[in-house]
Write an enzyme that holds these catalytic residues in place. Structure first.
Site, PDB file in Angstrom:
ATOM      1  N   GLY A 253       0.824  -1.207   0.000  1.00  0.00           N
ATOM      2  CA  GLY A 253       0.000   0.000   0.000  1.00  0.00           C
ATOM      3  C   GLY A 253       0.853   1.250   0.000  1.00  0.00           C
ATOM      4  O   GLY A 253       1.928   1.308  -0.619  1.00  0.00           O
ATOM      5  N   SER A 254       0.394   2.251   0.748  1.00  0.00           N
ATOM      6  CA  SER A 254       1.030   3.567   0.677  1.00  0.00           C
ATOM      7  C   SER A 254       2.445   3.578   1.221  1.00  0.00           C
ATOM      8  O   SER A 254       3.214   4.498   0.918  1.00  0.00           O
ATOM      9  CB  SER A 254       0.182   4.580   1.454  1.00  0.00           C
ATOM     10  N   THR A 255       2.806   2.595   2.068  1.00  0.00           N
ATOM     11  CA  THR A 255       4.181   2.609   2.571  1.00  0.00           C
ATOM     12  C   THR A 255       5.159   2.454   1.412  1.00  0.00           C
ATOM     13  O   THR A 255       6.301   2.874   1.502  1.00  0.00           O
ATOM     14  CB  THR A 255       4.420   1.480   3.588  1.00  0.00           C
TER      15      THR A 255
END
Lengths: 483, 486
Positions: free
Chosen positions: B215-217
Site C-alpha cells: 500500500g502507501s508505505t
C-alpha cells in the site's frame, strides 16, 4: 588350516613315546587370567560409558568369573593335565564377553534382566564341565553308550513337538518358569552316537568290498579311493544314515527349526566324510539337504518367510511397515563400522525381540566394530582348529570322529547364526556359542568343551594307554547285532 | 581318515572366513548406504541423546531441554514459546526443525566441527560435542511490546537497527507454542493437526514468510525512484500530477483519501499520502527505472537469509502503464514482507544504505567460547545519501504534521509512513493497515531503530484500519522502547 597342518605329521601320528609335549597348564593359567581380565575390562567399560563410573559389582563379577575359571583350571590340572591349554581360556573369554554383552543390553531393558540368569547357567555349565572332566577318565567309555545316546537324542528332539509353539518354532520345553531347548543337548549326544556308529561301520560305509581292520591312516591316499567307483553300501548300513536324514527333515518340518536341522545334518555329513573318506557321501548329503531345504522352504510359510527376508531385508521398509529384525541387525553392524561405537554406546537394542539371544552378535558388531567381530571370529576359529587338531592327534577312530564332530558343532553353529544375522544366509534361530543368552546352549557348550578337553588330554598324553581299538567297536557291533 | 579330517577342518575355517568377508561387506562396504537408510533410527537417537544447545535473547535462554526418559531422549522446551516462535521456530522429534532451530542446527545439536578443538578426535571417539548456544540480536523489551501490541490481531512486526542490520524484534500474530510440537506421539501429532487446521494460521511466520500488498508505505520506494532518476528535483515543487487522475489508457479514476493532491509537491504527497501524485511519478519514472529502484531495496530478491529464509518481495517485471501506476502505490501485484518494508525504512534512516539484516549475533560452544560472530555487512545501497536525507525530512513531516501523527515520540526524531492496502478481488477484502518508520535520538548520530508493522484485522471496520490508526501506535511503542534501550 595352517594352524593344523604343521603339527599333523609330527606329533599327531608318531606312535607313543615321548613327544616333548608338556601339559601347558601354566600357559592355560596365564591365558585364563587374561581372559578374565578382558571380560572384567568389558564390564567396567560398559559402566563407564553408561554412568561414567565403574559398576559397583565389577569386583564381584570379576571374582566370580575368576573363581569359575580357577575351579575349571584346577580340575583340568588334576584330571586332564595334558589337555589342550587353549580350549578352556577361549571358552571362559567367550562366556565372559557374552555376560558383558547381555549385561549391557539389560541396561536398555530394566524390566527384563537376563545377565543374572545367564550367570547362573554359566556356573551350572562350568560345574558340568568339572563333573565331566573329573568323572569321565577315558572318552572311549562313551562308545559303550552309543545307542543310548542316539535314542536319547531322538527323544529330546521329539519331545518339544508336544509343547506349544514359541515364536514360530517348537523347540522349547516349558515347565513352570523353567524353559529349555532339548535340541541343544541332543547335539552332544548325536556327536557321540555318530562317532561311535561310524567308527564301527566306516568300512562298510566306505563300500570297498571286504577289508580288514587295517590301519588306513598308514596308507596315504587310501581314503581317497579310486574315483568313479560309486556303489551304494548295503541297506543294513545305509538305514541309520537315511534315518538321520529323515530326522533332520522331521525337525525342520515339525519344529520349524531350520538351524538345528542344518546343524545336525552338517555335522553328520562331515563326520561321515571323515569316517569313510567318500566325497560321494558329501555330495549325496548336500543334495539331500538342499532338496529337503528347498522343498520345505517353498512349502512351509515360516521357513519361506525367512528366505524372503534374507533376499529382501528392506522389503518391510519399502512397504511402510518399518525395518524388520534383519534390517535392524544390518543397521547395527553398519553403525559399528571399523572400530565400533564402544561398549554401552550402541543402539543395537532397536533390534528388539531376541537382541540378547539370536542377535547378540549385532551388539558385538555395533559396539566393538569389525575389529572386535574379527577377534571373536578368530577366537571361534582357534577353538575349532584346536578341536580338529585334537582329532588329528588322536589314534582311536572313535576319538577322532568324536573330536571332529564336537569341533564341527560350534563351527557350523557360528556360521549358521552369524551368517543369518549378517544377511549371508537365511536367518534361523540359533544361539551364538557362549555369547548368546540361553541356558541350554551355554550348558551344552561347556559339556562340549569338557569332552574336547578330555579327548585332547588323551591325544597329548606322552604315554598313551594301550590301544583298545578293537574292543569298543565290537561293543557297538554287539549292540547292533542284538538289535 | 586324517586327510579327510583336515579337509573338514578346512571347510569349517572356510565358513568362518566367509563370515569375515561378509562382515567386511556389511560393516565397511555397505555401511554408508545402511547408515543413510531412512528407517535407521540411529541418527535420530544420537541427535536427541544429549540436551540441545539453547537460543538466547538478551543473554537469557528462551529454549531448554527436557529429559523425556524415552528413547528419543531430550525434548525441546520453550520458556515463552509464542513470543519467540517467529525467531526460534520449532525443533520437533516428529516434524524436524524450522527457522533458527533449522539454520543453526549443527551448532545446537553439537555436530558442527567448529564446536571442538579436535574434530578428528571426535570422529575417532564417536563422541559429540555438547550443543552450542545461539545468541540472537532480538531485544526482549521490543519483542514483548510488539507482541502485546498485536495481541488479538493478525499481523506482524519487524524491527531493525538501521546502521548494523541487527533484527531487534520479529513478531507474528497469532502465534503458537513450538513446545507443543517437540515430542513424538499422539499429543504432538494432534497439536500439529490442530495448528494446521486453524484458519488464522498461527504457524505462519508473517514477519518473514508472508507477503502483503504494501500500500502507501511503498510510496517511499517510488519517491526514492523519482528522486534518484531526476524525475523530481525539488521535493517541495509541484509535480504536475493532475487530479482527478485517470489510470493511463483507462477511464478508471484513481481515488485519493487525502485532499489537496492536485499538482501537489512530493513532500505533500508523502505527508498526506496522495495516490495520484505517486502513481503519476511511478509512471513518469517508467517500468525500467522502477524495477531498478525496487531492486535496490531488495524487491524480487528470493535469496535473502537472516539466516532464516525470507520470502521474496515482489514487483512485477512486466506491466501495462495503468498497472504500473497502481503498482507504484503498492497495489496491484506489488507485495512485500514486513521485514522488507522495515528495510525500506532502515534505508531512509541509514543514509540510503541497507545493512544486511541478521538475527544471530554469535554462536558459542557450551562453555561460552565464540564459534562464529556475525559481522556487519552491507546488503545494498538503495539510494544516494542526499535522497535519503530528503526522504528523512519528508517522513519526519509525515509524522509531525501528516498522517502518521500517532507515531510521534516527544524528544525524539521520528519519521514514518502509513499505509492502507487494499486487497482481494476488486479490493473487497478488509484492508491491511501498515506503518513503517524510523526513530533517532537527536543527540545520537545513528538512528536507533527502523520498524515495519502490518495489521490484518478481519474484525475492524474499514475506517478504523488505517495505518495511522492501528499500526502506528504499535510502531511507536517499539520505537520508544528502542530509544530507551540506548
Amino acid at each position: 588350516m595352517t594352524a593344523i597342518a604343521p603339527t599333523g605329521h609330527g606329533d599327531a601320528i608318531g606312535p607313543g613315546g615321548t613327544r616333548g609335549v608338556r601339559g601347558g597348564r601354566g600357559v592355560e593359567l596365564c591365558l585364563l587370567v587374561g581372559a578374565v581380565l578382558i571380560a572384567v575390562y568389558g564390564y567396567v567399560a560398559v559402566g563407564l560409558a553408561r554412568d561414567g563410573a565403574v559398576p559397583p559389582d565389577a569386583a564381584r563379577y570379576g571374582a566370580g568369573l575368576g573363581l569359575l575359571a580357577l575351579l575349571a583350571h584346577l580340575t583340568v590340572r588334576l584330571c586332564a593335565r595334558y589337555a589342550d591349554p587353549l580350549l578352556l581360556p577361549i571358552a571362559v573369554l567367550l562366556n565372559g564377553l557374552g555376560l558383558v554383552l547381555i549385561y549391557r543390553l539389560d541396561l536398555e531393558t530394566p524390566a527384563d534382566r537376563a545377565a543374572p540368569t545367564q550367570l547362573v547357567w554359566s556356573t551350572l555349565g562350568v560345574a558340568l564341565f568339572i563333573a565331566v572332566v573329573a568323572a569321565l577318565r577315558d572318552h572311549r567309555a562313551l562308545q559303550r553308550y552309543a545307542y543310548v545316546c542316539g535314542a536319547a537324542a531322538l527323544l529330546l528332539l521329539a519331545v518339544p513337538i508336544l509343547f506349544p509353539e514359541v515364536n514360530g518354532a517348537r523347540i522349547w520345553i516349558r515347565v513352570g518358569p523353567l524353559s529349555f531347548q532339548p535340541g541343544e543337548f541332543a547335539k552332544v549326544l548325536l556327536a557321540v552316537f555318530f562317532a561311535a556308529y561310524l567308527a564301527a561301520n566306516r568300512d562298510a560305509l566306505a563300500a570297498r568290498g571286504h577289508r580288514g581292520h587295517r590301519d588306513l591312516d598308514a596308507l596315504p591316499g587310501a581314503d581317497g579311493g579310486p574315483r568313479g567307483r560309486m556303489r551304494l553300501p548295503p541297506g543294513r548300513v545305509l538305514g541309520p544314515v537315511v534315518t538321520i536324514w529323515l530326522v533332520s527333515v522331521g525337525v525342520l518340518v515339525l519344529e520349524r527349526d531350520l538351524g538345528t536341522s542344518l546343524l545336525f545334518f552338517g555335522m553328520f555329513v562331515i563326520v561321515l566324510y571323515a569316517a569313510t573318506g567318500r566325497a560321494s557321501w558329501v555330495a549325496v548329503g548336500l543334495l539331500l539337504a538342499s532338496a529337503g531345504a528347498f522343498a520345505v522352504g517353498s512349502v512351509e510359510p515360516h521357513v519361506h518367510g525367512r528366505v524372503e527376508d534374507w533376499l529382501h531385508p528392506f522389503a518391510s521398509i519399502e512397504a511402510g511397515r518399518g525395518p524388520g529384525q534383519l534390517a535392524q541387525s544390518l543397521f547395527a553392524f553398519a553403525a559399528g563400522g571399523m572400530l565400533g561405537t564402544g561398549l554401552g554406546r550402541g543402539d543395537s537394542v532397536l533390534i528388539g525381540f531376541a537382541a540378547k539371544s539370536d542377535f547378540i552378535l549385532a551388539t558385538a558388531g555395533e559396539e566393538l566394530g569389525l575389529v572386535g567381530l574379527t577377534a571373536l571370529f578368530l577366537l571361534y576359529a582357534l577353538f575349532v582348529a584346536r578341536g580338529y587338531r585334537t582329532a588329528l592327534a588322536l589314534r582311536d577312530p572313535f576319538g577322532r570322529l568324536l573330536a571332529t564332530g564336537l569341533a564341527t558343532v560350534p563351527a557350523l553353529q557360528v556360521f549358521v547364526i552369524a551368517g543369518g544375522v549378517m544377511g549371508l544366509i537365511p536367518l534361523t534361530g540359533m544361539a551364538m556359542p557362549f555369547l548368546a543368552q540361553g541356558g541350554s546352549s551355554v550348558v551344552t557348550n561347556w559339556i562340549i568343551v569338557a569332552l574336547l578337553v578330555r579327548v585332547s588330554d588323551s591325544a597329548r598324553a606322552p604315554d598313551p594307554p594301550p590301544t583298545l581299538t578293537g574292543a569298543p567297536a565290537s561293543a557297538v557291533g554287539r549292540a547292533e547285532a542284538r538289535r | 581318515m586324517i586327510p579327510c579330517i583336515r579337509r573338514a577342518a578346512g571347510l569349517c575355517l572356510l565358513l568362518l572366513a566367509a563370515l569375515l568377508v561378509n562382515a567386511v561387506r556389511v560393516q565397511l562396504v555397505e555401511a554408508p548406504v545402511l547408515d543413510k537408510n531412512p528407517a535407521n533410527r540411529r541418527p535420530a537417537l544420537a541427535r536427541y541423546a544429549e540436551p540441545r544447545g539453547n537460543i538466547l535473547v538478551g543473554g537469557r535462554p528462551v529454549t531448554g531441554s527436557r529429559d523425556s526418559g524415552g528413547r528419543l531422549r531430550h525434548e525441546r522446551t520453550y520458556t515463552e514459546g509464542p513470543l519467540y516462535a517467529p525467531v526460534t521456530g520449532y525443533s520437533s522429534q516428529t516434524y524436524g526443525t524450522t527457522l533458527l532451530e533449522h539454520t543453526e542446527d549443527t551448532v545446537l545439536a553439537g555436530t558442527s566441527a567448529m564446536l571442538t578443538a579436535l574434530p578428528l578426535w571426535r570422529e575417532f571417539s564417536r563422541t559429540r560435542a555438547p550443543g552450542g548456544n545461539v545468541e540472537t540480536t532480538i531485544e526482549a523489551p521490543l519483542q514483548r511490546l510488539a507482541f502485546e501490541g498485536l495481541r488479538g490481531k493478525r499481523g506482524a512486526v519487524a524491527a531493525l537497527e538501521p546502521s548494523s542490520g541487527r533484527i531487534l524484534a520479529l513478531v507474528s500474530s497469532p502465534s503458537y507454542d513450538p513446545a507443543a510440537l517437540s515430542g513424538t506421539g499422539r499429543r504432538t501429532t494432534g497439536a500439529w493437526a490442530r495448528l494446521n487446521a486453524r484458519s488464522d494460521q498461527p504457524m505462519l511466520n508473517r514477519a518473514l514468510r508472508q507477503t502483503y500488498p504494501p500500500g502507501s508505505t511503498f510510496k517511499l520506494v517510488t519517491a526514492a525512484a523519482a528522486l534518484e532518476s531526476g524525475v523530481v528535483e525539488d521535493p517541495d515543487g509541484p509535480t504536475g500530477a493532475p487530479e482527478p487522475y485517470l489510470l493511463p489508457g483507462t477511464r478508471t479514476r484513481l481515488p485519493n483519501e487525502a485532499t489537496g493532491c492536485g499538482r501537489a509537491s512530493l513532500a505533500y504527497a508523502i505527508r498526506w499520502s496522495c495516490n495520484t501524485v505517486m502513481a503519476h511519478l511511478g509512471v513518469t519514472v517508467g517500468l525500467p527505472g522502477m524495477l531498478e529502484a525496487v531492486g535496490r531495496f531488495g524487491f524480487n530478491d528470493g535469496s535473502l537469509r537472516v539466516p532464516s529464509a525470507v520470502a521474496r518481495s515482489h514487483f512485477d517485471r512486466e506491466l501495462t502503464v495503468d498497472r504500473l501506476a497502481l503498482s507504484s502505490i503498492g497495489q496491484y501485484d506489488t507485495r512485500a514482507t514486513p521485514l522488507q518494508m522495515a528495510m525500506v525504512a532502515a534505508a531512509v534512516a541509514n543514509e540510503g544504505e541497507i545493512a544486511h539484516p541478521y538475527l544471530v549475533e554469535r554462536t558459542t560452544t557450551a562453555g561460552g567460547d565464540t564459534v562464529r560472530r556475525q559481522l556487519r555487512t552491507s546488503y545494498r545501497r538503495a539510494m544516494r545519501p542526499t535522497t535519503a536525507r530528503v526522504l528523512q525530512r519528508l517522513t519526519v513531516e509525515a509524522v509531525e504534521r501528516g498522517s502518521g501523527r500517532r507515531a510521534a515520540i516527544p524528544g525524539a526524531i521520528v519519521g514514518g509512513k502509513t499505509g492502507t492496502a487494499q486487497h482481494g478481488m476488486d479490493n473487497i477484502g478488509t484492508p491491511y493497515a501498515w506503518f513503517i518508520g524510523w526513530a533517532k535520538d537527536p543527540d545520537e548520530v545513528r538512528p536507533a531503530v527502523a520498524v515495519a508493522v502490518v495489521v490484518e484485522d478481519a474484525a475492524a471496520k474499514r475506517q478504523d484500519i488505517s495505518g495511522g490508526g492501528s499500526a502506528a501506535p504499535i510502531a511507536r511503542a517499539v520505537m520508544a522502547a528502542a530509544l530507551r534501550g540506548r
